[in-house]
Design a protein around this motif. Structure first.
Motif, PDB file in Angstrom:
ATOM      1  N   PHE A   1      -7.990  -6.789 -11.357  1.00  0.00           N
ATOM      2  CA  PHE A   1      -8.627  -7.086 -13.613  1.00  0.00           C
ATOM      3  C   PHE A   1     -10.292  -6.144 -12.719  1.00  0.00           C
ATOM      4  N   ASP A   2     -10.717  -6.491 -11.762  1.00  0.00           N
ATOM      5  CA  ASP A   2     -11.098  -5.326 -11.903  1.00  0.00           C
ATOM      6  C   ASP A   2     -11.662  -3.836 -12.073  1.00  0.00           C
ATOM      7  N   GLY A   3     -10.200  -2.993 -11.591  1.00  0.00           N
ATOM      8  CA  GLY A   3      -9.641  -2.080 -11.967  1.00  0.00           C
ATOM      9  C   GLY A   3      -9.631  -1.824 -13.677  1.00  0.00           C
ATOM     10  N   GLN A   4      -8.820  -2.361 -14.395  1.00  0.00           N
ATOM     11  CA  GLN A   4      -8.773  -2.763 -15.582  1.00  0.00           C
ATOM     12  C   GLN A   4     -10.183  -2.775 -16.310  1.00  0.00           C
ATOM     13  N   ILE A   5     -11.773  -3.823 -15.786  1.00  0.00           N
ATOM     14  CA  ILE A   5     -11.910  -3.798 -16.448  1.00  0.00           C
ATOM     15  C   ILE A   5     -13.163  -2.677 -16.617  1.00  0.00           C
ATOM     16  N   ARG A   6     -12.534  -1.909 -15.158  1.00  0.00           N
ATOM     17  CA  ARG A   6     -13.363  -0.332 -14.916  1.00  0.00           C
ATOM     18  C   ARG A   6     -13.160   0.987 -16.302  1.00  0.00           C
TER      19      ARG A   6
ATOM     20  N   PHE B 294     -11.480   0.380 -18.939  1.00  0.00           N
ATOM     21  CA  PHE B 294     -12.122  -0.292 -20.279  1.00  0.00           C
ATOM     22  C   PHE B 294     -13.551   0.606 -20.399  1.00  0.00           C
ATOM     23  N   TRP B 295     -14.857  -0.079 -19.235  1.00  0.00           N
ATOM     24  CA  TRP B 295     -16.249   0.758 -19.164  1.00  0.00           C
ATOM     25  C   TRP B 295     -16.109   2.015 -19.083  1.00  0.00           C
ATOM     26  N   VAL B 296     -15.236   2.667 -18.657  1.00  0.00           N
ATOM     27  CA  VAL B 296     -15.141   3.784 -17.938  1.00  0.00           C
ATOM     28  C   VAL B 296     -14.590   5.319 -19.652  1.00  0.00           C
ATOM     29  N   ALA B 297     -13.933   4.425 -20.336  1.00  0.00           N
ATOM     30  CA  ALA B 297     -13.153   4.710 -21.484  1.00  0.00           C
ATOM     31  C   ALA B 297     -14.520   4.682 -23.197  1.00  0.00           C
TER      32      ALA B 297
ATOM     33  N   LEU C 125     -17.456   7.254 -22.503  1.00  0.00           N
ATOM     34  CA  LEU C 125     -16.682   8.133 -23.380  1.00  0.00           C
ATOM     35  C   LEU C 125     -16.439   8.135 -24.355  1.00  0.00           C
ATOM     36  N   SER C 126     -16.092   6.994 -25.173  1.00  0.00           N
ATOM     37  CA  SER C 126     -16.363   7.579 -26.576  1.00  0.00           C
ATOM     38  C   SER C 126     -17.063   7.356 -27.521  1.00  0.00           C
ATOM     39  N   LEU C 127     -18.281   6.425 -26.636  1.00  0.00           N
ATOM     40  CA  LEU C 127     -19.826   6.826 -27.254  1.00  0.00           C
ATOM     41  C   LEU C 127     -20.192   8.787 -27.150  1.00  0.00           C
ATOM     42  N   LEU C 128     -20.429   8.836 -25.848  1.00  0.00           N
ATOM     43  CA  LEU C 128     -20.267  10.315 -25.775  1.00  0.00           C
ATOM     44  C   LEU C 128     -19.332  11.165 -27.388  1.00  0.00           C
ATOM     45  N   ALA C 129     -18.442  11.193 -26.882  1.00  0.00           N
ATOM     46  CA  ALA C 129     -17.539  12.025 -27.834  1.00  0.00           C
ATOM     47  C   ALA C 129     -17.855  11.281 -29.225  1.00  0.00           C
TER      48      ALA C 129
ATOM     49  N   ALA D 249      -8.462   9.662 -24.299  1.00  0.00           N
ATOM     50  CA  ALA D 249      -7.379   9.132 -24.341  1.00  0.00           C
ATOM     51  C   ALA D 249      -6.158   9.623 -22.795  1.00  0.00           C
ATOM     52  N   LEU D 250      -6.175  10.699 -22.401  1.00  0.00           N
ATOM     53  CA  LEU D 250      -5.909  10.766 -21.123  1.00  0.00           C
ATOM     54  C   LEU D 250      -5.931   9.796 -19.929  1.00  0.00           C
ATOM     55  N   TRP D 251      -7.395   9.617 -20.396  1.00  0.00           N
ATOM     56  CA  TRP D 251      -8.209   8.453 -19.037  1.00  0.00           C
ATOM     57  C   TRP D 251      -7.627   7.312 -19.623  1.00  0.00           C
ATOM     58  N   LEU D 252      -7.221   6.669 -20.663  1.00  0.00           N
ATOM     59  CA  LEU D 252      -6.805   5.463 -20.369  1.00  0.00           C
ATOM     60  C   LEU D 252      -4.930   5.570 -20.227  1.00  0.00           C
ATOM     61  N   LEU D 253      -4.289   6.399 -20.904  1.00  0.00           N
ATOM     62  CA  LEU D 253      -3.118   6.332 -20.759  1.00  0.00           C
ATOM     63  C   LEU D 253      -2.630   6.687 -19.079  1.00  0.00           C
ATOM     64  N   CYS D 254      -3.690   7.666 -18.305  1.00  0.00           N
ATOM     65  CA  CYS D 254      -3.160   7.854 -17.133  1.00  0.00           C
ATOM     66  C   CYS D 254      -3.683   6.505 -16.396  1.00  0.00           C
ATOM     67  N   ALA D 255      -4.334   5.832 -16.105  1.00  0.00           N
ATOM     68  CA  ALA D 255      -5.459   5.342 -15.447  1.00  0.00           C
ATOM     69  C   ALA D 255      -4.668   4.000 -15.216  1.00  0.00           C
ATOM     70  N   SER D 256      -4.366   3.040 -16.783  1.00  0.00           N
ATOM     71  CA  SER D 256      -3.379   2.263 -17.154  1.00  0.00           C
ATOM     72  C   SER D 256      -1.995   1.780 -16.531  1.00  0.00           C
ATOM     73  N   ALA D 257      -1.680   3.342 -16.469  1.00  0.00           N
ATOM     74  CA  ALA D 257      -0.221   3.891 -16.668  1.00  0.00           C
ATOM     75  C   ALA D 257      -0.170   3.312 -14.562  1.00  0.00           C
ATOM     76  N   ILE D 258      -1.268   4.175 -13.617  1.00  0.00           N
ATOM     77  CA  ILE D 258      -1.179   3.998 -12.517  1.00  0.00           C
ATOM     78  C   ILE D 258      -1.785   3.122 -12.015  1.00  0.00           C
ATOM     79  N   GLY D 259      -2.379   1.937 -12.548  1.00  0.00           N
ATOM     80  CA  GLY D 259      -2.755   1.079 -12.230  1.00  0.00           C
ATOM     81  C   GLY D 259      -1.034  -0.417 -12.682  1.00  0.00           C
ATOM     82  N   PHE D 260      -0.715   0.311 -13.261  1.00  0.00           N
ATOM     83  CA  PHE D 260       0.999  -0.775 -13.840  1.00  0.00           C
ATOM     84  C   PHE D 260       2.106  -0.572 -12.863  1.00  0.00           C
ATOM     85  N   ILE D 261       2.010   0.783 -12.482  1.00  0.00           N
ATOM     86  CA  ILE D 261       2.629   0.865 -11.613  1.00  0.00           C
ATOM     87  C   ILE D 261       2.214   0.355  -9.738  1.00  0.00           C
TER      88      ILE D 261
END
Length: 163
Positions: free
Chosen positions: A73-78, A80-83, A86-90, A142-154
């Motif tokens: 759960f802490d990883g999911q929060i992290r 989200f906030w990194v994304a 990054l979205s604000l920067l973009a 997009a890569l951060w959201l896809l890869c980080a959540s996939a790795i956490g899921f696995i």
């Protein structure tokens, strides 16, 4: 009749047991953590709305979760906030690029007069740098959201029960 106990290893590798109630709670938290990773993964397709649901879920469940699930759960929060950062920067880079586009076009047009046929845009370094930086940052997000959540899921899906 007392609840049945199930042998498992605790966080220190010692044998322990989980009662049926604790085991059901662990599976419920684990399932919700897996759902959270799925919501984060899908958030790039739904403008971040499912990511918002995932982080609300993670904040609500992490205090009562067991250690291993709490870490997820802490990883999911992290994630989200990194994304979000990054979205604000973009977005800031994209807005800067639009300002460079409009500002460059207007200043160039003022030099030549404000005739309708002279409202051309002179693309410059800052236009390409800011808009290009925005695109690159969106791709990284997009890569951060896809890869980080996939790795956490696995990682969560391949772990056993915990005490």
């Amino acid at each position: 009749m007392p609840p049945a106990a199930h042998p498992v290893n605790d966080a220190h590798g010692r044998n322990a047991t989980l009662t049926d109630t604790a085991l059901h709670r662990w599976y419920a938290d684990r399932t919700l953590a897996l759902v959270g990773y799925g919501l984060l993964f899908s958030s790039i397709f739904f403008a971040g709305l499912t990511g918002l649901v995932a982080v609300i879920l993670a904040y609500a469940l992490r205090d009562n979760a067991k250690l291993e699930t709490r870490r997820h759960f802490d990883g999911q929060i992290r994630i989200f906030w990194v994304a979000v950062i990054l979205s604000l920067l973009a977005t800031a880079l994209g807005v800067g690029g639009v300002v460079a586009l409009v500002g460059g076009g207007v200043s160039w047009s003022l030099d030549r007069g404000l005739m309708p046929d002279h409202l051309d845009v002179a693309p410059g370094f800052w236009l390409f740098a800011l808009l290009g930086g925005s695109v690159v940052t969106w791709v990284i997000t997009a890569l951060w959201l896809l890869c980080a959540s996939a790795i956490g899921f696995i990682r969560l899906a391949t772990t056993g029960t915990e005490a």
